[in-house]
Scaffold this motif. Structure first.
Motif, mmCIF file in Angstrom:
data_model
loop_
_atom_site.group_PDB
_atom_site.id
_atom_site.type_symbol
_atom_site.label_atom_id
_atom_site.label_comp_id
_atom_site.label_asym_id
_atom_site.label_seq_id
_atom_site.Cartn_x
_atom_site.Cartn_y
_atom_site.Cartn_z
ATOM 1 N N ARG A 126 0.826 -1.220 0.000
ATOM 2 C CA ARG A 126 0.000 0.000 0.000
ATOM 3 C C ARG A 126 0.859 1.269 0.000
ATOM 4 N NH1 ARG A 126 -3.354 -0.919 -2.545
ATOM 5 N NH2 ARG A 126 -5.123 -2.192 -2.076
ATOM 6 N N SER A 127 2.045 1.175 0.643
ATOM 7 C CA SER A 127 2.860 2.385 0.790
ATOM 8 C C SER A 127 3.345 2.888 -0.567
ATOM 9 C CB SER A 127 4.029 2.140 1.742
ATOM 10 O OG SER A 127 4.957 1.276 1.123
ATOM 11 N N PHE A 128 3.543 2.029 -1.547
ATOM 12 C CA PHE A 128 3.905 2.549 -2.874
ATOM 13 C C PHE A 128 2.732 2.498 -3.845
ATOM 14 C CE2 PHE A 128 5.220 -1.981 -3.047
ATOM 15 C CZ PHE A 128 4.500 -2.388 -4.157
ATOM 16 N N GLY A 129 1.812 1.557 -3.626
ATOM 17 C CA GLY A 129 0.751 1.343 -4.618
ATOM 18 C C GLY A 129 -0.471 2.230 -4.437
ATOM 19 N N GLY A 130 -0.622 2.793 -3.216
ATOM 20 C CA GLY A 130 -1.821 3.596 -2.967
ATOM 21 C C GLY A 130 -3.073 2.778 -3.219
ATOM 22 N N ASP A 131 -4.165 3.453 -3.504
ATOM 23 C CA ASP A 131 -5.452 2.782 -3.703
ATOM 24 C C ASP A 131 -5.639 2.262 -5.121
ATOM 25 O OD1 ASP A 131 -6.357 2.989 -1.225
ATOM 26 O OD2 ASP A 131 -7.584 4.788 -1.543
ATOM 27 N N ARG A 132 -4.791 2.719 -6.007
ATOM 28 C CA ARG A 132 -5.045 2.385 -7.410
ATOM 29 C C ARG A 132 -4.396 1.075 -7.833
ATOM 30 N NH1 ARG A 132 -3.499 6.544 -11.134
ATOM 31 N NH2 ARG A 132 -4.505 5.162 -12.599
ATOM 32 N N PHE A 133 -3.684 0.451 -6.910
ATOM 33 C CA PHE A 133 -3.042 -0.820 -7.212
ATOM 34 C C PHE A 133 -3.838 -1.924 -6.520
ATOM 35 C CE2 PHE A 133 0.677 -3.797 -6.631
ATOM 36 C CZ PHE A 133 0.876 -4.029 -7.985
ATOM 37 N N GLY A 134 -4.325 -2.888 -7.279
ATOM 38 C CA GLY A 134 -5.198 -3.917 -6.721
ATOM 39 C C GLY A 134 -4.422 -4.993 -5.970
ATOM 40 N N ILE A 135 -4.989 -5.460 -4.871
ATOM 41 C CA ILE A 135 -4.367 -6.581 -4.139
ATOM 42 C C ILE A 135 -5.413 -7.667 -3.869
ATOM 43 C CG2 ILE A 135 -3.024 -7.314 -2.153
ATOM 44 C CD1 ILE A 135 -2.241 -4.433 -1.632
ATOM 45 N N THR A 136 -5.163 -8.833 -4.435
ATOM 46 C CA THR A 136 -6.018 -9.995 -4.200
ATOM 47 C C THR A 136 -5.278 -10.976 -3.309
ATOM 48 O OG1 THR A 136 -6.845 -9.784 -6.462
ATOM 49 C CG2 THR A 136 -7.339 -11.841 -5.316
ATOM 50 N N LEU A 137 -5.961 -11.506 -2.319
ATOM 51 C CA LEU A 137 -5.371 -12.560 -1.500
ATOM 52 C C LEU A 137 -5.973 -13.911 -1.868
ATOM 53 C CD1 LEU A 137 -5.331 -10.915 2.061
ATOM 54 C CD2 LEU A 137 -3.517 -10.956 0.315
ATOM 55 N N CYS A 138 -5.129 -14.925 -1.786
ATOM 56 C CA CYS A 138 -5.577 -16.281 -2.067
ATOM 57 C C CYS A 138 -4.865 -17.148 -1.046
ATOM 58 C CB CYS A 138 -5.165 -16.604 -3.502
ATOM 59 S SG CYS A 138 -5.826 -18.100 -4.162
ATOM 60 N N LEU A 139 -5.333 -17.068 0.196
ATOM 61 C CA LEU A 139 -4.602 -17.644 1.333
ATOM 62 C C LEU A 139 -5.489 -18.568 2.156
ATOM 63 C CD1 LEU A 139 -2.851 -14.292 2.429
ATOM 64 C CD2 LEU A 139 -1.876 -16.088 1.005
ATOM 65 N N GLY A 140 -6.549 -19.042 1.549
ATOM 66 C CA GLY A 140 -7.343 -20.087 2.159
ATOM 67 C C GLY A 140 -8.283 -19.639 3.261
ATOM 68 N N GLU A 141 -8.704 -20.650 4.036
ATOM 69 C CA GLU A 141 -9.691 -20.412 5.099
ATOM 70 C C GLU A 141 -9.033 -19.749 6.297
ATOM 71 O OE1 GLU A 141 -11.429 -24.292 5.949
ATOM 72 O OE2 GLU A 141 -11.504 -24.666 3.796
ATOM 73 N N GLN A 142 -9.697 -18.722 6.812
ATOM 74 C CA GLN A 142 -9.197 -18.001 7.978
ATOM 75 C C GLN A 142 -10.405 -17.606 8.812
ATOM 76 O OE1 GLN A 142 -5.871 -17.488 8.454
ATOM 77 N NE2 GLN A 142 -5.180 -18.193 6.423
ATOM 78 N N THR A 143 -10.141 -17.109 10.018
ATOM 79 C CA THR A 143 -11.250 -16.628 10.846
ATOM 80 C C THR A 143 -11.703 -15.259 10.347
ATOM 81 O OG1 THR A 143 -9.780 -15.496 12.360
ATOM 82 C CG2 THR A 143 -10.330 -17.783 12.898
#
Ligand code: 5AD
Ligand code: SF4
Ligand code: FES
Length: 361
Positions: A125-142
């Protein structure tokens, strides 16, 4: 035109179960693929969105019967990228103007892992700001962990249901892996405001056309924004894959069914993001391009350092094992241009379905 295709084009969610199954069973899918491709162009134009794929590590607490990095596969040497390395790979994707990244790994539930991901998200986020998308694919979590990651800057999450048919899910996983929990996780992700994706493996042993039609209906019932699915490819170090030989005929059948699922999903859901996954290319050199031409609109160039790629083999024949990230960029670019499409450079590539829902709220 096939009247079912015409019906599907008229509006979303316009097919009955038997009609979904009939389209998935077409002997000649040419017309189906063409219609799905035109529909994709209606929603997102002749363009493909990219996500740089970082494979964070191959440690996994789970033991899925089909997957090459399952806990009990002793033939894999395990690795785990440092935060600095992950942020560097994400930054490289940012500088390449990819517009977004996907962070993927085996499934781990621990405070240590949660904090590691939080720090990575803040770094990006510190370099990408809001315009850079981040998708997580890290399985089941609480719910708590999903919330912390959302607060730290993740806004899309992909959690494949693998099969929406509970009986089939149970045959693919050890008894302590819970179908109900996975569905619950998807609901939580949606509630927290993530753009939420799911998907299935296609062409699994004992999977029928009827099951696949139910999978597409499930995508609608869950009101998903993104679909990531691909053909099942046997891996010899797994209980499910060890007996299956991937002959050219088998590969051709898996590819054909994988492409049909993309096309019928596009025709049924209309406005979601659909990925042309790497598994398609494991079966056919032009698999991913063919995915786009069957209605997909997202590709995920691998941006993990080459030295780690061999350790992250969920299935056999994974492409790009010896290539580096720059090579993959040029290669994908060429492939996309070769089918008359352009890349959505520098765009997050949000799901039109999600944007639509937001407007309605
Ligand atoms: N063939 C195809 N896809 C697989 N996956 C895991 N193992 C295989 C396989 N043998 C997929 C699963 C998982 C995703 C990360 O990779 O759907 O969710
Ligand atoms: Fe782990 Fe995912 Fe592989 Fe299952 S499919 S063993 S959860 S990495
Ligand atoms: Fe990696 Fe083609 S995309 S070599």
């Amino acid at each position: 035109m096939n009247p079912l295709i015409e019906k599907a084009l008229a509006r979303p969610y316009n097919l009955e179960h038997d009609e979904l199954a009939a389209l998935l069973s077409l002997d000649d899918p040419t017309e189906l693929f063409d219609a799905a491709y035109r529909l994709k162009c209606r929603y997102v134009g002749k363009s493909v969105s990219l996500r740089g794929l970082v494979e964070l590590g191959n440690n996994c607490a789970k033991n899925c019967f089909y997957c090459g990095i399952r806990r009990e596969n002793r033939n894999v040497s395990r690795y785990h990228l440092s935060e600095e390395d992950v942020i560097r790979m994400a930054h490289w994707s940012f500088l390449q103007n990819y517009g977004s990244v996907v962070l993927q790994s085996g499934e781990l539930e621990s405070e240590e892992n949660t904090e590691y991901i939080e720090r990575i998200l803040k770094g990006i986020r510190s370099f990408g700001g809001d315009r850079f998308g981040i998708t997580l694919c890290l399985g089941e979590q609480t719910e708590e962990v999903y919330r912390r990651w959302h607060d730290a800057g993740a806004h899309r999450y992909l959690l494949r249901i693998e099969s929406s048919v509970p009986e089939l899910y149970a045959r693919l996983h050890p008894a302590d892996h819970s179908y109900a929990r996975r569905v619950e996780c998807l609901k939580i992700l949606k509630k927290l405001g993530y753009q939420t994706g799911s998907g299935v493996m296609i062409g699994l042993p004992e999977q029928t056309i009827d099951h696949l039609a139910r999978d597409i209906a499930f995508f609608h019932e869950m009101d998903l924004d993104m679909i990531g699915m691909g053909p099942y490819i046997p891996h010899r170090d797994t209980p499910l894959g060890k007996e299956i030989e991937c002959t050219p005929e088998y590969a051709a059948r898996q590819l054909d069914l994988g492409l049909k699922m993309i096309a019928v999903t596009r025709l049924y859901l209309h406005d979601v993001n659909i990925a042309a996954t790497t598994a398609l290319q494991a079966l056919d050199g032009r698999g991913r391009e063919r995915g786009i031409l069957a209605g997909a609109n997202v590709m995920m160039p691998n941006v993990t350092d080459t030295e780690y790629r061999k350790q992250y083999q969920l299935y056999a024949n994974k492409p790009c094992l010896d290539e580096n990230s720059a090579k993959c960029r040029n290669c994908l670019n060429r492939r996309i241009v070769s089918i008359g499409e352009t890349i959505n450079w520098g765009q997050r590539g949000d799901s039109p379905h999600y944007r639509q829902n937001r407007k309605n709220r």
